[in-house]
Design an enzyme around this catalytic site. Sequence first.
Site, PDB file in Angstrom:
ATOM      1  N   ARG A 196       0.985  -1.090  -0.068  1.00  7.13           N
ATOM      2  CA  ARG A 196       0.174   0.071  -0.072  1.00  7.13           C
ATOM      3  C   ARG A 196       0.795   1.225  -0.052  1.00  7.13           C
ATOM      4  O   ARG A 196       1.060   2.090   0.944  1.00  7.13           O
ATOM      5  CB  ARG A 196      -1.075  -0.190   1.297  1.00  7.13           C
ATOM      6  CG  ARG A 196      -2.029   1.090   1.064  1.00  7.13           C
ATOM      7  CD  ARG A 196      -3.156   0.507   2.281  1.00  7.13           C
ATOM      8  NE  ARG A 196      -4.210   1.651   2.038  1.00  7.13           N
ATOM      9  CZ  ARG A 196      -5.316   1.376   2.781  1.00  7.13           C
ATOM     10  NH1 ARG A 196      -5.225   0.484   3.923  1.00  7.13           N
ATOM     11  NH2 ARG A 196      -6.287   2.314   2.881  1.00  7.13           N
ATOM     12  N   LYS A 201       5.491 -18.144   9.102  1.00  8.64           N
ATOM     13  CA  LYS A 201       4.892 -18.456  10.236  1.00  8.64           C
ATOM     14  C   LYS A 201       4.579 -17.000  11.181  1.00  8.64           C
ATOM     15  O   LYS A 201       4.882 -15.995  10.528  1.00  8.64           O
ATOM     16  CB  LYS A 201       5.859 -19.030  11.248  1.00  8.64           C
ATOM     17  CG  LYS A 201       7.198 -18.158  11.657  1.00  8.64           C
ATOM     18  CD  LYS A 201       7.818 -18.853  12.962  1.00  8.64           C
ATOM     19  CE  LYS A 201       9.055 -17.724  13.470  1.00  8.64           C
ATOM     20  NZ  LYS A 201       8.331 -16.924  14.341  1.00  8.64           N
ATOM     21  N   ASP A 213       9.748 -21.987   7.322  1.00 10.94           N
ATOM     22  CA  ASP A 213      10.414 -22.111   8.811  1.00 10.94           C
ATOM     23  C   ASP A 213      11.896 -21.674   8.635  1.00 10.94           C
ATOM     24  O   ASP A 213      12.470 -22.802   8.214  1.00 10.94           O
ATOM     25  CB  ASP A 213       9.996 -23.334   9.270  1.00 10.94           C
ATOM     26  CG  ASP A 213      10.487 -23.457  11.038  1.00 10.94           C
ATOM     27  OD1 ASP A 213      11.445 -22.699  11.194  1.00 10.94           O
ATOM     28  OD2 ASP A 213      10.209 -24.103  11.887  1.00 10.94           O
ATOM     29  N   HIS A 214      12.232 -20.652   8.862  1.00  7.80           N
ATOM     30  CA  HIS A 214      13.707 -20.468   8.100  1.00  7.80           C
ATOM     31  C   HIS A 214      14.731 -21.293   8.708  1.00  7.80           C
ATOM     32  O   HIS A 214      15.845 -21.584   8.370  1.00  7.80           O
ATOM     33  CB  HIS A 214      13.891 -18.889   8.070  1.00  7.80           C
ATOM     34  CG  HIS A 214      14.089 -18.221   9.654  1.00  7.80           C
ATOM     35  ND1 HIS A 214      13.060 -17.692  10.367  1.00  7.80           N
ATOM     36  CD2 HIS A 214      14.962 -18.211  10.264  1.00  7.80           C
ATOM     37  CE1 HIS A 214      13.759 -17.377  11.401  1.00  7.80           C
ATOM     38  NE2 HIS A 214      14.746 -17.665  11.403  1.00  7.80           N
ATOM     39  N   LYS A 234      18.491 -23.379   7.417  1.00  6.73           N
ATOM     40  CA  LYS A 234      19.855 -23.340   7.812  1.00  6.73           C
ATOM     41  C   LYS A 234      20.609 -24.482   7.762  1.00  6.73           C
ATOM     42  O   LYS A 234      20.445 -25.525   7.924  1.00  6.73           O
ATOM     43  CB  LYS A 234      20.038 -22.979   9.512  1.00  6.73           C
ATOM     44  CG  LYS A 234      19.511 -21.630   9.638  1.00  6.73           C
ATOM     45  CD  LYS A 234      19.552 -21.129  11.210  1.00  6.73           C
ATOM     46  CE  LYS A 234      18.938 -19.929  11.345  1.00  6.73           C
ATOM     47  NZ  LYS A 234      19.737 -18.805  10.804  1.00  6.73           N
ATOM     48  N   GLU A 291      18.106 -15.574  22.635  1.00  2.58           N
ATOM     49  CA  GLU A 291      18.408 -14.281  21.954  1.00  2.58           C
ATOM     50  C   GLU A 291      18.661 -13.236  23.161  1.00  2.58           C
ATOM     51  O   GLU A 291      18.164 -13.332  24.235  1.00  2.58           O
ATOM     52  CB  GLU A 291      17.099 -13.810  21.419  1.00  2.58           C
ATOM     53  CG  GLU A 291      16.715 -14.383  20.176  1.00  2.58           C
ATOM     54  CD  GLU A 291      15.348 -14.383  19.465  1.00  2.58           C
ATOM     55  OE1 GLU A 291      15.517 -13.392  18.634  1.00  2.58           O
ATOM     56  OE2 GLU A 291      14.244 -14.321  19.925  1.00  2.58           O
ATOM     57  N   ASP A 339       5.855 -18.213  19.316  1.00  3.92           N
ATOM     58  CA  ASP A 339       6.836 -17.541  18.343  1.00  3.92           C
ATOM     59  C   ASP A 339       7.813 -18.498  18.047  1.00  3.92           C
ATOM     60  O   ASP A 339       8.307 -18.560  16.971  1.00  3.92           O
ATOM     61  CB  ASP A 339       7.213 -16.258  19.037  1.00  3.92           C
ATOM     62  CG  ASP A 339       7.999 -15.363  17.728  1.00  3.92           C
ATOM     63  OD1 ASP A 339       7.814 -15.476  16.668  1.00  3.92           O
ATOM     64  OD2 ASP A 339       9.147 -15.085  18.272  1.00  3.92           O
ATOM     65  N   HIS A 353       9.923 -23.708  15.276  1.00  9.09           N
ATOM     66  CA  HIS A 353      11.501 -23.922  15.347  1.00  9.09           C
ATOM     67  C   HIS A 353      11.709 -25.052  16.291  1.00  9.09           C
ATOM     68  O   HIS A 353      12.606 -26.043  15.783  1.00  9.09           O
ATOM     69  CB  HIS A 353      12.447 -22.752  15.815  1.00  9.09           C
ATOM     70  CG  HIS A 353      12.116 -21.522  15.060  1.00  9.09           C
ATOM     71  ND1 HIS A 353      11.747 -21.435  13.562  1.00  9.09           N
ATOM     72  CD2 HIS A 353      12.178 -20.185  15.189  1.00  9.09           C
ATOM     73  CE1 HIS A 353      11.598 -20.396  13.031  1.00  9.09           C
ATOM     74  NE2 HIS A 353      11.763 -19.507  13.977  1.00  9.09           N
ATOM     75  N   LYS A 385      14.295 -14.048  25.209  1.00  8.29           N
ATOM     76  CA  LYS A 385      14.895 -12.966  24.785  1.00  8.29           C
ATOM     77  C   LYS A 385      15.470 -12.229  25.783  1.00  8.29           C
ATOM     78  O   LYS A 385      15.174 -12.648  27.286  1.00  8.29           O
ATOM     79  CB  LYS A 385      13.563 -12.041  24.137  1.00  8.29           C
ATOM     80  CG  LYS A 385      13.126 -12.420  22.754  1.00  8.29           C
ATOM     81  CD  LYS A 385      12.115 -11.509  22.472  1.00  8.29           C
ATOM     82  CE  LYS A 385      11.682 -11.723  20.910  1.00  8.29           C
ATOM     83  NZ  LYS A 385      13.034 -11.865  20.052  1.00  8.29           N
TER      84      LYS A 385
END
Length: 511
Positions: free
Chosen positions: A65, A172, A201-202, A206, A240, A259, A264, A362
């Site tokens: 947009r 996801k 699912d990145h 890997k 993380e 998440d 994962h 995190k």
Amino acid sequence: MIDSSRPNPLRDPRDRRLPRIAGPSVLVLFGVTGDLATKKLLPAVYDLANRGLLPPGFALVGYARRDWENQDFAQVVHDAVKAHARTPFSEEVWQQLLHGIRFVPGAFDDDEAFENLRSTLAELDESRGTGGNHAYYLSIPPRWFETVVGQLRKHGLAETRGEQWNRVIIEKPFGHDLESARELNRVVSSVFPSSSVFRIDHYLGKETVQNMLALRFANQLFDPIWNNHYIDQVQITMAEDIGIGGRAGYYDGIGAARDVIQNHLLQLLALTAMEEPTSFDAKQLRTEKQKVLAAARPPHDIDLHTARGRYAAGWAGGEKVNGYVDEPGISPDSMTETYAAIRVDIDNRRWAGVPFYLRAGKRLARRVTEVALGFKRAPHLPFDNTETAELGSNALVMRIQPDEGVTMRFGAKVPGTQMEIRQVNMDFAYGESFTESSPEAYERLILDVLLGDPPLFPQHEEVELSWKILDPILQHWENSGVPPQDYASGSWGPRTADEMLARDGFTWRRP
């Protein structure tokens, strides 16, 4: 002596010595203004082109947009490539990409914009020779999936004619619980056949995750001990060291379990615990992963074998940081967790009695993702206690990021005249052993979509089985009304997570 006449079970029937080059096609990116597109997807497209893996008949269409012309979007792509591409910038490669870049402005429910998209794709099929092959990447909030998929069907953009194909790529999260995941699958499968749906699912892209399969099944060394006779626990960690950043709108109400753990970490569990497939094609890999997820169950006592927390204000990386509820856009009354740990048990012969501990958080002490297998102690040690005071359990650690590799921990004799045993590490690092750098996960996954190669993509059965494991835990947390326990930023999580493992006689590994 190795029998070279036997086929390598990890080698695809195609000759992997030859590069896998995508055929003529168009990649349509919905949500090109988001961080994922600018930091990952657009650079990955350029890196594929720079590696010679995209054909001259390739085109890239952005949909958002924005009141942009084609050249405005091209500048966005150029800036993203300059800032985030893995491979060096080449003007020749850029010019080849530039001729196939188009932009379509419009909202997701705008019929006129989708007719414009239809015309744009028809023009590219003619001018670039893309052959009617289109991949639609939905890098958008899940609430818009149904709208966009419905628009693709309404405007004839999902139909397959002859050898032409249309595929949809979904980021996801795949729903927020089992019921919503099933509804999402119903919506998508009503428009696209299952073979044309790619759930990204990145983590599965890997290089080191794929090397888990090589480690397990290409080495006879590990197979005899990969079971409950020798392994007493498995820890899967995704830590993380950053907070939520500017993702409050997405993250609040989602949390660490939805998440990260649902997708994962449960996928890493499946790859760690699965039986050897008869081949490495998509169907056989999915079959073995589904068997493991179907045998996995949440803990009987959720209060004792789960933990959740949220980071408090403090210091991280030498800087003073906010607590989660002090982050912009987060309500002080939020019940969302930024740390989650759960125990999962697998009811099959190989893994009965071995707890799998999954944790994600995190603002933890450091950034690391790994799978650690802890081995049982030797049944008899012919050493005095003083000689083995520092001797712990053997371990095999598969490091996914950032220092990709494998570590083995075992006891060795300290040099000298006395018999003194000490823990040592034997380390393998991919970056030191192979001269070529690993491609980014999104490079591999986008290429696989364009090739129609699905082994690394979870199908809806795996998604639903994962939600069956997590749903009872999420419902219990919600019904309890107990807020997540605060933990210090820069620590390894809440006290309840340590207590959870202590009840089973274990401690968390400190990466």
